[in-house]
Structures are given as structure tokens and as C-alpha cells.
Design a protein around this motif. Structure first.
Motif, PDB file in Angstrom:
ATOM      1  N   ILE A  65       0.876  -1.617  -0.204  1.00 26.40           N
ATOM      2  CA  ILE A  65      -0.270   0.223  -0.339  1.00 26.40           C
ATOM      3  C   ILE A  65       1.003   1.397  -0.230  1.00 26.40           C
ATOM      4  N   GLU A  66       1.410   1.092   0.806  1.00 26.61           N
ATOM      5  CA  GLU A  66       3.166   2.025   1.025  1.00 26.61           C
ATOM      6  C   GLU A  66       3.913   2.728  -0.610  1.00 26.61           C
ATOM      7  N   GLN A  67       4.162   1.726  -1.625  1.00 24.91           N
ATOM      8  CA  GLN A  67       4.344   1.432  -2.707  1.00 24.91           C
ATOM      9  C   GLN A  67       2.929   2.706  -3.623  1.00 24.91           C
ATOM     10  N   ALA A  68       2.326   1.748  -3.338  1.00 27.30           N
ATOM     11  CA  ALA A  68       0.979   2.323  -4.067  1.00 27.30           C
ATOM     12  C   ALA A  68       0.213   4.032  -4.596  1.00 27.30           C
ATOM     13  N   GLN A  69       0.524   3.987  -2.949  1.00 29.06           N
ATOM     14  CA  GLN A  69       0.569   5.737  -2.209  1.00 29.06           C
ATOM     15  C   GLN A  69       2.007   6.722  -3.039  1.00 29.06           C
ATOM     16  N   SER A  70       3.023   5.650  -2.570  1.00 25.91           N
ATOM     17  CA  SER A  70       4.212   6.714  -3.771  1.00 25.91           C
ATOM     18  C   SER A  70       4.250   7.119  -5.046  1.00 25.91           C
ATOM     19  N   MET A  71       3.309   5.772  -5.755  1.00 25.46           N
ATOM     20  CA  MET A  71       2.370   5.793  -7.282  1.00 25.46           C
ATOM     21  C   MET A  71       1.871   6.807  -7.403  1.00 25.46           C
ATOM     22  N   TYR A  72       0.867   6.727  -6.064  1.00 19.26           N
ATOM     23  CA  TYR A  72      -0.430   7.401  -6.776  1.00 19.26           C
ATOM     24  C   TYR A  72      -0.272   9.102  -6.378  1.00 19.26           C
ATOM     25  N   ILE A 105      -3.279  -1.066  -6.942  1.00 16.70           N
ATOM     26  CA  ILE A 105      -3.454  -2.191  -5.926  1.00 16.70           C
ATOM     27  C   ILE A 105      -4.525  -3.309  -6.075  1.00 16.70           C
ATOM     28  N   SER A 106      -4.636  -4.699  -5.892  1.00 22.15           N
ATOM     29  CA  SER A 106      -5.531  -5.166  -6.372  1.00 22.15           C
ATOM     30  C   SER A 106      -6.030  -6.769  -5.407  1.00 22.15           C
ATOM     31  N   GLY A 107      -6.593  -7.604  -5.340  1.00 23.08           N
ATOM     32  CA  GLY A 107      -6.630  -9.072  -4.847  1.00 23.08           C
ATOM     33  C   GLY A 107      -7.451  -7.747  -3.413  1.00 23.08           C
ATOM     34  N   GLN A 108      -7.220  -8.955  -2.358  1.00 23.55           N
ATOM     35  CA  GLN A 108      -8.000  -8.622  -1.248  1.00 23.55           C
ATOM     36  C   GLN A 108      -7.908  -7.584   0.002  1.00 23.55           C
ATOM     37  N   LEU A 109      -6.615  -6.943  -0.473  1.00 26.87           N
ATOM     38  CA  LEU A 109      -6.123  -5.537  -0.114  1.00 26.87           C
ATOM     39  C   LEU A 109      -7.906  -4.622  -0.711  1.00 26.87           C
TER      40      LEU A 109
END
Length: 178
Positions: A65-72, A105-109
Motif C-alpha cells: 500500500i505504501e508503494q501504491a501511495q508513492s505511485m499515486y 492495488i488489487s485482490g483482497q487489499l
């Protein structure tokens, strides 16, 4: 010779019931007792291993999630960071990525529940620039859905910082994860 004849003429006894094929009741009870003892030893160990794997999964999910936040923040600099998991999620079949469905992000998250932990983005810090709210800070949390069963510790990450933990299983994270 009559004596010898008499010894050989005596009919031999049939084999006793104890030597018949199969197990006795006592043997079966002993085997069942051993199996029960082994299960009593193994079940608590299995639960401890499951809790540990759930906690490791929670930490790895927070990193994702932290990596996704950075990409966002890179993809949508006007918006800053996302304040919901749904903004980071999204399906590629729903159209191109957007600030409300970034498809990072995908899946259960995307549901906020994975491997016995509940994930959320909280404490969003906003700054208004040109009448647009820009999120400049956030806190990611992962707490056990059932403390003591799915995990013993809660985990948190503050805007790009290290993962910290709450040994009580909540979101009051003050200790560094080792």
C-alpha cells in the motif's frame, strides 16, 4: 512304543484367540491415545505459526500500500496521496486509471481485509491549493480482525515512514518492528 504312540496321537490344540489376525482393543486404545497426545501438542503450534504468517502478511501488505501511495502521488500530483483504499484500487475493465480508481492495488487489499487483518488509511492531512484539496500526509493501519487469534500486534505506517507496531493489537503504534 505305546507311550510314544500316545504322545503323537494326542490332538494338538487349536491356535489360541490371542494369536488371531487383527488388533486387540488395548492396542487400538494405545494408538488412539498417542495420536491424541500428538494432536494436543501440534494444534497450539499450528495456531502460533498461523498468527505469525498473518502478521508477516500484514507487514508486506502495508509495504504494498505504501508503494501504491508513492505511485499515486507521482501519477496525480494535484491530489497528493489517496485517502481510501478504493482510490488506490480499481479494475482495468472499468476504464483507464483515475484519481478515484487508480488501479494500483488489487485482490483482497481492495476490500481492506486480508489474512485476518483489517487495513485502512486514516488521519489524512489536507492542504487546499487553488480550491483543490491536496493530501499531504496519511497513516496506514493494519489491526487484527480477531486479536489473539488472527494476530497479536497492530501495525502502522506514517506517510513514507517505517512500519511501527502496537503490541496490544491496536493502532497506537509506538514501537519499531524488528
Amino acid at each position: 512304543m505305546t507311550c510314544t504312540y500316545w504322545i503323537f496321537a494326542t490332538p494338538r490344540r487349536e491356535r489360541s484367540r490371542a494369536t488371531s489376525s487383527g488388533f486387540t482393543l488395548m492396542e487400538l486404545l494405545i494408538v488412539i491415545s498417542i495420536i491424541v497426545i500428538l494432536m494436543l501438542i501440534a494444534i497450539p503450534t499450528a495456531n502460533t505459526i498461523r498468527k505469525h504468517t498473518d502478521e508477516v502478511s500484514a507487514q508486506k501488505s502495508l509495504q504494498t500500500i505504501e508503494q501504491a501511495q508513492s505511485m499515486y502521488a507521482t501519477n496525480y500530483p494535484v491530489n497528493g496521496f489517496a485517502c481510501t483504499l478504493q482510490a488506490l484500487a480499481g479494475e482495468s475493465t472499468a476504464g483507464p486509471p483515475s484519481p478515484t480508481s487508480a488501479q494500483l492495488i488489487s485482490g483482497q487489499l481492495t476490500t481492506g481485509i486480508k489474512d485476518g487483518y483489517i487495513f485502512s488509511i486514516t488521519n489524512c492531512t489536507k492542504v487546499t491549493v487553488n480550491n483543490t484539496d491536496r493530501v499531504t500526509g496519511y497513516v496506514l493501519t493494519a489491526v487484527p480482525a480477531t486479536p489473539g487469534k488472527t494476530g497479536d500486534r497492530g501495525f502502522c505506517v506514517e506517510s513514507g515512514g517505517p512500519i511501527k507496531m502496537d503490541p496490544a493489537g491496536g493502532s497506537n503504534c509506538t514501537q519499531m518492528v524488528q
